[in-house]
Design an enzyme around this catalytic site. Structure first.
Site, PDB file in Angstrom:
ATOM      1  N   SER A 150      -8.054 134.845  -9.865  1.00 52.51           N
ATOM      2  CA  SER A 150      -6.916 133.998 -10.199  1.00 52.51           C
ATOM      3  C   SER A 150      -6.745 133.951 -11.715  1.00 52.51           C
ATOM      4  O   SER A 150      -6.653 134.999 -12.358  1.00 52.51           O
ATOM      5  CB  SER A 150      -7.105 132.609  -9.594  1.00 52.51           C
ATOM      6  N   ARG A 220      -1.892 118.269  -8.009  1.00 55.37           N
ATOM      7  CA  ARG A 220      -2.918 119.006  -7.293  1.00 55.37           C
ATOM      8  C   ARG A 220      -2.484 119.315  -5.865  1.00 55.37           C
ATOM      9  O   ARG A 220      -2.716 120.419  -5.367  1.00 55.37           O
ATOM     10  CB  ARG A 220      -4.223 118.200  -7.287  1.00 55.37           C
ATOM     11  N   ASP A 316      -2.370 136.264   0.532  1.00 55.08           N
ATOM     12  CA  ASP A 316      -2.161 135.588  -0.752  1.00 55.08           C
ATOM     13  C   ASP A 316      -0.694 135.730  -1.149  1.00 55.08           C
ATOM     14  O   ASP A 316      -0.248 136.800  -1.528  1.00 55.08           O
ATOM     15  CB  ASP A 316      -3.075 136.201  -1.810  1.00 55.08           C
ATOM     16  N   HIS A 349      -4.684 132.629  -1.065  1.00 52.56           N
ATOM     17  CA  HIS A 349      -5.175 132.865  -2.422  1.00 52.56           C
ATOM     18  C   HIS A 349      -6.621 132.413  -2.598  1.00 52.56           C
ATOM     19  O   HIS A 349      -7.396 133.044  -3.314  1.00 52.56           O
ATOM     20  CB  HIS A 349      -4.267 132.131  -3.420  1.00 52.56           C
ATOM     21  N   ASP A 350      -6.996 131.321  -1.957  1.00 54.48           N
ATOM     22  CA  ASP A 350      -8.348 130.775  -2.103  1.00 54.48           C
ATOM     23  C   ASP A 350      -9.428 131.645  -1.479  1.00 54.48           C
ATOM     24  O   ASP A 350     -10.612 131.310  -1.590  1.00 54.48           O
ATOM     25  CB  ASP A 350      -8.420 129.372  -1.485  1.00 54.48           C
TER      26      ASP A 350
END
Length: 371
Positions: A150, A220, A316, A349-350
């Site tokens: 990232s 967040r 992602d 993405h994580d």
């Protein structure tokens, strides 16, 4: 130390500087918080720099001082793992502008008050320059590898472009060479949520003891959605209700996914500074490696001897595989040695932070390959 007392600090070094910044400003002195694991070989050839993502920190393989959770990449870094302190001298530094010990908006300025919004706006390249200062202090001349996912991948790319003679190999995971309009848009929502919180006070909230927690939590929550995939959310939560048999016909967290996001937001404010969030997201939005090199991405890697490994994930949508392919295309045009793989994962993405045996195998194989 000179930082918000809510945030735990590890090893720090105060460097005289000055550190020149892309904005034209400079910063002095420069404080950098970092962790190291393993020992530097006699020939200095086994150093690996790990670059963290937006809300990460230097505690890559050691417990977090606030949450007590394991290091954020303990799956990748540790004894018997691809990045192993028995073989490597591992360095991870908190990025410039953050809140876990490195110079940032919560640091004290020369007048004894926190910088707050007086802290200069920084870029990814500025973060890399600060890391280079740290490596100089540690006696590390050339890195065996720079590894990051990232925003950490952005730093890895910037390292290869800014200090090609100091980087023998680069691992770029779930990253991009520049932020798209959509990336910038999501970040702007988060920034506006923070600045709309009445406790933000134009950034001067440190003395009040009441940071803009509500705004930071919303920021967040919005960002966290981009780190996941629709398939992953559906599998984990679907439309299931949270601890109730029927809809409340109100605005409590009826759905499990709502409760999950609220938890993510609330827990985040205990370990992160709102102003740091503003500064780091801005640095990511400014990142455009092609723009820094005459508008052509291949120029960033012209003549490089660095080996590259790029990894993307099929779910992602924040930094999709097409972004990695464009980097590989530029590397090929520059004549660089580059390998690329797209891995399958339901986690979006994580995925680079979660259990991924395939990712471990790719990184391990690349780092062990003869040069």
């Amino acid at each position: 130390m000179s930082h918000d007392a809510r945030f735990g600090l590890g090893r720090t070094i105060l460097l005289a500087g000055p550190l020149p910044l892309d904005s034209g400003a400079s910063l002095a002195p420069v404080e950098i918080a970092y962790e190291t694991y393993g020992a530097l070989d006699a020939d200095g050839g086994n150093a690996i720099l790990i670059c963290h993502a937006l809300t990460g920190d230097q505690h890559v393989a050691s417990p977090h001082p606030i949450t007590a959770k394991p290091g954020w990449w303990a799956r990748m870094v540790g004894e018997g793992k691809p990045i192993d302190p028995a073989r490597h001298f591992i360095i991870c530094a908190n990025v410039l502008g953050s809140c876990m010990g490195s110079s940032g908006p919560a640091s004290l300025a020369g007048d004894g008050a926190p910088y707050a919004m007086r802290f200069p706006v920084i870029t990814i390249r500025d973060m890399v320059r600060a890391q280079a200062m740290l490596l100089d202090h540690l006696g590390v001349g050339v890195l065996r590898a720079v590894v990051g996912g990232s925003m950490g991948g952005m730093q890895a790319l910037s390292w290869a472009a800014t200090y090609p003679a100091r980087v023998r190999a680069t691992v770029v995971i779930a990253a991009t060479a520049r932020h798209t309009a959509q990336n910038i848009a999501f970040h702007e929502v988060g920034r506006q949520a923070i600045m709309a919180d009445p406790r933000w006070l134009g950034g001067d909230y440190y003395a009040t003891g009441e940071p803009p927690s509500a705004g930071l939590a919303v920021a967040r929550m919005a960002a966290h959605i981009t780190y996941l995939s629709e398939a992953g959310l559906t599998e984990k939560f679907g439309r299931r209700l949270q601890a109730r048999e029927a809809k409340s016909f109100g605005f409590d967290a009826d759905f499990q996914v709502e409760s999950y996001l609220r938890h993510q937001g609330i827990s985040f404010v205990d370990r992160f500074d709102a102003n740091s969030y503003l500064y780091i997201t801005r640095a990511m939005d400014y990142f455009d490696l092609a723009e820094e090199h005459g508008g052509r991405l291949a120029n960033a890697f012209k003549g490089t001897a660095t080996r590259f490994c790029l990894v993307s994930f099929d779910t992602d949508w924040l930094y999709p595989t097409a972004e990695s392919r464009s980097i590989v295309k530029a590397l090929n045009a520059a004549g660089a040695a580059a390998s690329f793989v797209e891995l399958s994962s339901p986690f979006g993405h994580d995925a680079f932070l979660l259990d991924s045996p395939e990712l471990n195998r790719v990184v391990d194989g690349f780092l062990r390959a003869p040069e």
